[in-house]
Design a protein around this motif. Structure first.
Motif, mmCIF file in Angstrom:
data_model
loop_
_atom_site.group_PDB
_atom_site.id
_atom_site.type_symbol
_atom_site.label_atom_id
_atom_site.label_comp_id
_atom_site.label_asym_id
_atom_site.label_seq_id
_atom_site.Cartn_x
_atom_site.Cartn_y
_atom_site.Cartn_z
ATOM 1 N N VAL A 140 11.228 74.251 48.393
ATOM 2 C CA VAL A 140 10.551 72.790 47.964
ATOM 3 C C VAL A 140 11.620 72.004 47.249
ATOM 4 N N SER A 141 11.806 70.850 47.337
ATOM 5 C CA SER A 141 13.058 69.908 46.791
ATOM 6 C C SER A 141 12.509 68.491 46.719
ATOM 7 N N PHE A 142 13.124 67.811 45.751
ATOM 8 C CA PHE A 142 12.682 66.588 45.577
ATOM 9 C C PHE A 142 14.019 65.688 45.141
ATOM 10 N N ASN A 143 13.793 64.476 45.362
ATOM 11 C CA ASN A 143 14.982 63.263 45.207
ATOM 12 C C ASN A 143 14.292 62.230 44.629
ATOM 13 N N SER A 144 14.616 62.048 43.159
ATOM 14 C CA SER A 144 14.014 60.895 42.347
ATOM 15 C C SER A 144 15.281 60.193 41.901
ATOM 16 N N SER A 163 10.539 72.640 53.355
ATOM 17 C CA SER A 163 11.267 73.103 54.549
ATOM 18 C C SER A 163 11.168 74.604 54.481
ATOM 19 N N ILE A 164 11.181 75.277 55.775
ATOM 20 C CA ILE A 164 11.412 76.860 55.802
ATOM 21 C C ILE A 164 12.395 77.083 56.744
ATOM 22 N N ASP A 165 13.321 77.944 56.537
ATOM 23 C CA ASP A 165 14.486 78.222 57.333
ATOM 24 C C ASP A 165 14.413 79.533 57.748
ATOM 25 N N HIS A 166 14.525 79.879 58.922
ATOM 26 C CA HIS A 166 14.257 81.166 59.409
ATOM 27 C C HIS A 166 15.280 81.368 60.470
#
Length: 780
Positions: free
Chosen positions: A459-463, A487-490
């Protein structure tokens, strides 16, 4: 058959040692190159003397005749007749004298030498230095100690001498006196004249040069350049060794069209600071009627034990400098010059690390008068101040390429930064907006992996918050927004043993899938100071944001997927074949896209990758971007290279960007005619050979050649001649053509323009013809 006798002669304070020939087996001395002896100043080595016949008076005098060999430390003396005076430590040799020491072989008719002091004289000597392959002769050679000598009326060359002695050397350095100080690493020649094909081409009353790696002040070989914008240019560099950690080079020059100027470089290496300053100055350009200059600063170091700083700056006098003096500039973007000043401090903790930093970034755009060729300047940061916090994450796992099998744990990071954005003086008139931005970027992830897989939910954010100097389109001067991303990276890395073209190999299969969900936020009123579309390629398909920078965040609800398979040879571990494919599938329409057009087609362009190195001679690689809606090629790069051996390389490439450019390129280095030299040999017996070298770039869209180089090289074995021409585009209808002429005397120095650097920078796989013969290696 005379009996060989080995006699060990005792010097004062050294033991007397006698050796007798064993029955049926003689004793032999090894050549000096095979021994690695170290000599202590307080301990003299024993002296060994062998000959067909030896008569001696103990501690007084010894005489040896027939196949005489004297060994003392790393010195080996061979002659027909030798007399040794024990009391004076004086050896006198006559007849075919050969002295070997430290890789040098000296020959002459007579020698007188105080052995331990290594003082004496060799008459009418010839010499050969194995480290450089050079040889010469002199009227007399005076030994002034273990590390110093002087040669009278000396010559030097790396060219071979004909067996009959009739053919003169192609090049030769002739001096009245030559002094060599190996301890200080200095050499000095007086009355020096350099002759090439019997013609004097360089003369100097006094010429100093370094021996080995130690720098030495003095004149360097002159520079010669010819181009259609400046005419004929001659420069004479002078190198100044100020101190072991500081030096400077000054090159006064004159151009037939523009006048006289000087290039200068100052370098320093201090315990806490290192860098260099370059200034190219033309006080009065007769063509432009003004002063022209280029100033470069490169410096980095430590303000305190924890604070580091870095300076990287280049500035020029005017907008046309890149057209007239491109060779004097170092920037890889000659029309956009950067001045970057930054400092940073790192803090390490048990849980991770913190970086505090500050930066000032300035630009100098070099605009042209043609509106179609002008470009928008990037924003300056005046200043940029920030702090980053990062947990002690396993970067290889977060990059999604290396399973470790470790347990899952929370990782995270945050960046808080303030920027003041303004515009340089060369910005377009349409660029008017300036302002400030405070932003925060953060993420939390839970990476987990097994022996052959990884899974990273994140989980990320750009503020960001903005305050601008001019009113925005919505009538406000301040605006803020926050955009989250999940996102989910697999991925997996699977392996199996197989064969490829009859050879044992290991094949991998590396599938990867990324689920991404970023909600749509209206950003039409948000200013754009540093965001730019990412290049669409094999790696950026898996990027969470299709823009670089902070100001734009693409909305996305999609799945990115792909796979790569590699074949790796077992014997040498080299990758022989690689194939890959990546693509995106949109789960909803994308409203903010790099090209500004909403994306409604579910499948994105597909990117295909392939590379092969099936044997030591052939390489090929390619990438292909196909439009999923119409099947047309959007972009492609195809490269092929054939290199069957040294100094033989052919490469071809094709590049296409639909609607923008289409380009062909051909580069080569190949023998034209002359002896087949698959390996560099040098030395006696070498005959001349011609080589062709160059690179041609052709724009199929504009139907013209662009930046290109073409040249030829003649290798005689002891000297190399390079001739050619370089063409650089400076506009849609402007070019700068430069003629190149360089003479490299193998083992001494190159003269003329630096054609070698031009060929090496432009031709993939290019190899210098003198790379294995020159004591100086390659030249910058």
């Amino acid at each position: 058959m005379p009996l060989a006798v080995l006699l060990a002669v005792a010097l004062p304070a050294s033991p007397v040692a006698w050796a007798q020939e064993s029955a049926g087996e003689g004793l032999a001395l090894k050549p000096s190159k095979q021994l690695n002896q170290t000599r202590r100043k307080d301990l003299r080595p024993a002296m060994a003397l062998s000959a067909d016949r030896i008569t001696t008076e103990v501690d007084q005098r010894s005489e040896a005749q027939g196949d005489v060999q004297l060994r003392y430390g790393n010195l080996l003396l061979k002659t027909k007749t030798l007399t040794y005076d024990h009391a004076q430590d004086l050896a006198t040799a006559q007849g075919d004298v050969e002295l070997s020491q430290n890789g040098a072989i000296l020959r002459g008719p007579t020698l007188s030498l105080f052995v331990d002091r290594f003082e004496g004289q060799l008459d009418s000597p010839t010499y050969f230095f194995s480290t450089t392959g050079g040889s010469g002769s002199a009227k007399a050679l005076h030994f002034l100690g273990d590390q110093r000598m002087r040669a009278d009326e000396a010559t030097y060359s790396t060219c071979p001498v004909s067996e009959d002695g009739e053919r003169k050397r192609d090049w030769e350095l002739v001096t009245k006196s030559l002094r060599l100080d190996f301890e200080a690493g200095e050499g000095e020649a007086t009355g020096a004249v350099l002759r090439f094909l019997g013609v004097p081409i360089l003369a100097a009353p006094s010429l100093s040069f370094p021996l080995g790696d130690q720098p030495k002040s003095g004149l360097l070989p002159p520079n010669v350049n010819i181009d259609n914008r400046s005419g004929f240019e001659f420069g004479q560099p002078y190198y100044w060794s100020i101190a072991p950690n500081r030096d400077a080079t000054f090159t006064p020059y004159v151009m037939t069209k523009r006048g006289a100027g000087v290039d200068s470089e100052f370098r320093f290496l201090e315990p806490a600071h290192r860098g260099q300053i370059n200034l190219a100055w033309l006080p009065n350009d007769r063509v432009m009627g003004r002063s022209r200059w280029d100033l470069r600063l490169q410096n980095d170091g430590d303000i305190t034990p924890n604070w580091r700083y870095q300076i990287n700056s280049e500035r020029v006098s005017d907008n046309d400098y890149w057209k007239d003096f491109r060779r004097r500039m170092s920037s890889q973007t000659p029309r956009l010059l950067q001045s970057d000043y930054r400092t940073q401090r790192d803090f390490d903790f048990n849980w991770g690390d913190v970086q505090a930093y500050a930066r000032v970034q300035r630009w100098q755009p070099l605009q042209v008068t043609e509106t179609v060729d002008q470009f928008a300047s990037p924003y300056q940061r005046s200043p940029q101040i920030g702090v980053r916090l990062q947990t002690e994450a396993d970067d290889s796992v977060l990059a999604g390429y290396l399973p470790t099998g470790r347990g899952a744990r929370l990782e995270g990071g945050v960046e808080v930064e303030y920027n003041r954005f303004d515009l340089p003086s060369g910005a377009l008139t349409s660029q008017t907006q300036t302002g400030e931005r405070m932003h925060m970027l953060g993420h939390v992830s839970l990476p987990m992996s097994g022996a052959a897989w990884w899974l990273i939910p994140k989980v990320s954010f750009n503020s960001a918050s903005y305050h601008v100097d001019e009113t925005l389109a919505n009538g406000q001067r301040s605006i803020s927004r926050t955009i989250p991303t999940f996102s989910i990276d697999h991925g997996w890395i699977l392996e199996r043993n197989t064969t490829l073209f009859g050879q044992d190999a290991r094949q991998t299969l590396e599938p990867r899938v990324l689920y991404l969900n970023t909600p749509y936020r209206d950003q039409s009123f948000v200013p754009n100071f540093d965001a730019a579309p990412r290049d669409y390629n094999f790696d950026s398909v898996f990027a969470e944001n299709q823009f670089s920078g902070v100001d734009r965040v693409s909305d996305a609800h999609m799945v990115a997927f792909g796979a790569t398979s590699r074949w790796i040879e077992n014997e040498r571990g080299e990758e022989q074949l690689r194939l890959g494919m990546v693509q995106r599938y949109l789960l909803r329409d994308q409203r903010i896209s790099p090209d500004g057009t909403p994306q409604t087609h579910r499948l994105s362009d597909v990117v295909l990758l392939g590379s092969a190195h099936l044997n030591q001679a052939w390489w090929t690689d390619s990438t292909l971007q196909l439009n999923s809606s119409d099947g047309k090629v959007e972009r492609t790069v195809l490269r092929l290279r054939y290199s069957p051996g040294p100094f033989r390389t052919l490469s071809a490439s094709y590049r296409l960007a639909r609607g923008q450019s289409e380009q062909l390129e051909l580069a080569w280095q190949w023998p034209l005619f002359g002896p087949d030299r698959k390996a560099v040999t040098g030395g006696p017996g070498c005959q001349g050979a011609w080589y062709g070298a160059g690179r041609l770039q052709y724009s199929m869209r504009d139907k013209r050649f662009t930046d290109s180089v073409i040249g030829a090289e003649y290798d005689s074995g002891c000297w190399i001649l390079r001739i050619g021409a370089e063409r650089q585009a400076t506009g849609r209808a402007e070019t700068n053509t430069r003629l190149m002429l360089q003479l490299e005397l193998v083992g001494l120095s190159p003269l003329g323009s630096n054609a070698l650097k031009v060929l090496r920078d432009n031709i993939p796989g290019y190899r210098s013809l003198s790379s294995e013969r020159s004591a100086f290696g390659t030249y910058d």
